[in-house]
Enzyme design. Structure first.
Site, PDB file in Angstrom:
ATOM      1  N   ASP A 146     -26.689  -2.425  30.385  1.00 45.39           N
ATOM      2  CA  ASP A 146     -27.163  -3.770  30.717  1.00 45.39           C
ATOM      3  C   ASP A 146     -28.345  -4.114  29.809  1.00 45.39           C
ATOM      4  OD1 ASP A 146     -25.257  -3.902  32.688  1.00 45.39           O
ATOM      5  OD2 ASP A 146     -26.615  -3.342  34.318  1.00 45.39           O
ATOM      6  N   ARG A 198     -12.419  -3.739  45.361  1.00 43.72           N
ATOM      7  CA  ARG A 198     -13.847  -3.416  45.261  1.00 43.72           C
ATOM      8  C   ARG A 198     -14.632  -4.700  45.040  1.00 43.72           C
ATOM      9  NH1 ARG A 198     -17.900   0.269  43.474  1.00 43.72           N
ATOM     10  NH2 ARG A 198     -19.139  -0.585  41.769  1.00 43.72           N
ATOM     11  N   HIS A 200     -20.557  -0.165  28.978  1.00 37.92           N
ATOM     12  CA  HIS A 200     -21.670  -0.907  28.380  1.00 37.92           C
ATOM     13  C   HIS A 200     -22.990  -0.472  29.012  1.00 37.92           C
ATOM     14  CE1 HIS A 200     -21.001  -3.015  32.148  1.00 37.92           C
ATOM     15  NE2 HIS A 200     -22.195  -3.563  32.049  1.00 37.92           N
ATOM     16  N   HIS A 221     -22.404   2.536  31.598  1.00 34.41           N
ATOM     17  CA  HIS A 221     -21.599   2.611  32.819  1.00 34.41           C
ATOM     18  C   HIS A 221     -20.342   1.767  32.663  1.00 34.41           C
ATOM     19  CE1 HIS A 221     -24.445  -0.747  33.209  1.00 34.41           C
ATOM     20  NE2 HIS A 221     -23.546  -1.341  33.982  1.00 34.41           N
TER      21      HIS A 221
HETATM   22  C1  GA4 Z   1     -23.655  -7.018  30.752  1.00 38.36           C
HETATM   23  C2  GA4 Z   1     -24.571  -7.132  31.978  1.00 38.36           C
HETATM   24  C3  GA4 Z   1     -24.362  -8.440  32.758  1.00 38.36           C
HETATM   25  O1  GA4 Z   1     -23.141  -8.380  33.504  1.00 38.36           O
HETATM   26  C4  GA4 Z   1     -24.310  -9.666  31.803  1.00 38.36           C
HETATM   27  C5  GA4 Z   1     -23.129  -9.456  30.873  1.00 38.36           C
HETATM   28  C6  GA4 Z   1     -22.821 -10.581  29.874  1.00 38.36           C
HETATM   29  C7  GA4 Z   1     -21.687 -11.497  30.396  1.00 38.36           C
HETATM   30  O2  GA4 Z   1     -20.807 -11.037  31.097  1.00 38.36           O
HETATM   31  O3  GA4 Z   1     -21.734 -12.680  30.054  1.00 38.36           O
HETATM   32  C8  GA4 Z   1     -22.477  -9.879  28.540  1.00 38.36           C
HETATM   33  C9  GA4 Z   1     -22.807  -8.372  28.757  1.00 38.36           C
HETATM   34  C10 GA4 Z   1     -23.666  -8.358  30.001  1.00 38.36           C
HETATM   35  C11 GA4 Z   1     -23.533  -7.728  27.554  1.00 38.36           C
HETATM   36  C12 GA4 Z   1     -23.117  -8.262  26.149  1.00 38.36           C
HETATM   37  C13 GA4 Z   1     -22.630  -9.717  26.187  1.00 38.36           C
HETATM   38  C14 GA4 Z   1     -23.271 -10.422  27.367  1.00 38.36           C
HETATM   39  C15 GA4 Z   1     -21.055 -10.032  28.029  1.00 38.36           C
HETATM   40  C16 GA4 Z   1     -21.200  -9.708  26.581  1.00 38.36           C
HETATM   41  C17 GA4 Z   1     -20.192  -9.394  25.792  1.00 38.36           C
HETATM   42  C18 GA4 Z   1     -24.302 -10.967  32.580  1.00 38.36           C
HETATM   43  C19 GA4 Z   1     -25.424  -9.573  30.807  1.00 38.36           C
HETATM   44  O4  GA4 Z   1     -26.528 -10.091  30.881  1.00 38.36           O
HETATM   45  O5  GA4 Z   1     -25.027  -8.829  29.737  1.00 38.36           O
END
Ligand code: GA4
Length: 332
Positions: free
Chosen positions: A209, A274, A207, A264
């Site tokens: 961020d 980890r 994904h 990433h």
């Molecule tokens: C990816 C980056 C961060 O970890 C996060 C993730 C969020 C979650 O885990 O709740 C998201 C993911 C992240 C992107 C798309 C959406 C939201 C899970 C998901 C399927 C906390 C964020 O802000 O976006």
């Protein structure tokens, strides 16, 4: 000066090195190197960052202490919808990973409140977390000021002010990846029945961020991989004393696509645990995200329709982890 890390030969035998940027170098050189790394990889390692060792070791200890607790106790801090303890489920749309985590809003009041279900010594927990967040926020703001200068944006604070606002929506996440045996069996605290597929090796799927910038650090166990712009996966050697910086989707928009958010993923390890922590720097919910005027010209028109951070988050949470959510906001 960019210090190339050891060359890694990928499948297509292309040699790639992750940029390493020394914050103590001369400023004009530093901002050029930061811009170059953001353009070429959307990712770099930051050394000589000046964050005290003690700020890092205190949060590391809190993380280790929390994840060592019995599952039932950890669950009292969950579910992570939207914040708290989560295990395996990532986001609301069925994404899964081989990990457990703590997801926290960085607002100090919310941390103090939540720490009561996380730690037996909530004051110690929240002070370690708040101090770490402050340090990560300062690093982000410093990097964003360098970026603004390096891109010749007239107001060097135009990006960092998005993060400094007290209403900011930045998050902190601590991920914990227990060792996973590729066949499905693994450590005694982990449910082996849920590990019988070939996706075992994925700790956290591919994904980008959604935020502006992410500051990541981990213990000395590898697993993080980044994708180059041409789709090659590069393993990132762990370094518990340094930070890694990632360009997020919102910075891609602010730079009108000159920087690309880095895709990433994290793979699990077969023998070691980890633990990584990420500070996701985001603006207040009602703030508008649009390409900076300096990044838009007649030859290079705006690639994105403006949106508020709340609208972008809503789109992100309505899609799957690996989806390219920026496509929804592309012009035409
Ligand atoms: C990816 C980056 C961060 O970890 C996060 C993730 C969020 C979650 O885990 O709740 C998201 C993911 C992240 C992107 C798309 C959406 C939201 C899970 C998901 C399927 C906390 C964020 O802000 O976006």
């Amino acid at each position: 000066m960019v210090v190339p890390s050891p060359m890694i030969r990928t499948k297509k035998t292309k040699a790639v090195g992750i940029p390493t940027i020394d914050v103590s170098m001369e400023r004009s050189e530093l901002r050029e190197q930061v811009v170059k790394a953001c353009e070429e990889y959307g990712f770099f390692k930051l050394v000589n960052h000046g964050v005290p060792k003690e700020v890092i070791s205190r949060i590391e200890e809190e993380g280790n202490e929390f994840f060592a607790k019995p599952t039932l106790e950890k669950r009292q801090a969950g579910p992570a919808t939207p914040f708290g303890y989560g295990s395996r489920n990532i986001g609301p749309n069925g994404d899964m990973g081989n990990l457990e985590y703590l997801l926290l809003h960085t607002n100090p009041v919310s941390i103090s409140e939540r720490s009561k279900t996380i730690s037996n010594d909530p004051t110690k927990f929240s002070s370690a977390v708040i101090d770490y967040i402050e340090a990560a926020k300062e690093l982000v703001c410093e990097i964003l000021e360098l970026v603004a200068e390096g891109l010749w944006v007239p107001d060097k604070f135009s990006l960092s002010k998005l993060i400094r606002d007290v209403q900011g929506d930045s998050l902190l996440r601590i991920n914990h990846y227990p060792p996973v045996n590729q066949k499905g069996g693994n450590n005694k605290n982990w449910d082996p029945s849920k590990n019988e597929n070939s996706k075992n090796s994925i700790g956290f799927g591919e994904h980008s961020d959604p935020q502006i910038l992410t500051i990541l650090r981990s213990n000395n166990v590898g697993g993080l991989q980044i994708s180059t712009h041409d789709g090659l996966w590069i393993p990132v050697p762990p370094d518990p004393n340094e930070f890694f910086v990632m360009v997020g989707d919102a910075l891609q928009v602010l730079t009108n696509g000159r920087f690309k958010s880095v895709r990433h993923r994290a793979l699990t390890n077969t023998t070691k645990t980890r633990m990584s922590m990420m500070y996701f720097a985001a603006p207040p919910l009602n703030w508008w995200i649009a390409p900076l005027p300096k990044m838009v010209t007649a030859q290079n028109p705006s690639e994105y329709k403006p949106f508020t951070w709340a609208q972008y988050k809503q789109a992100a949470y309505s899609l799957r982890l690996g989806d390219s959510r920026l496509d929804l906001f592309k012009v035409q």
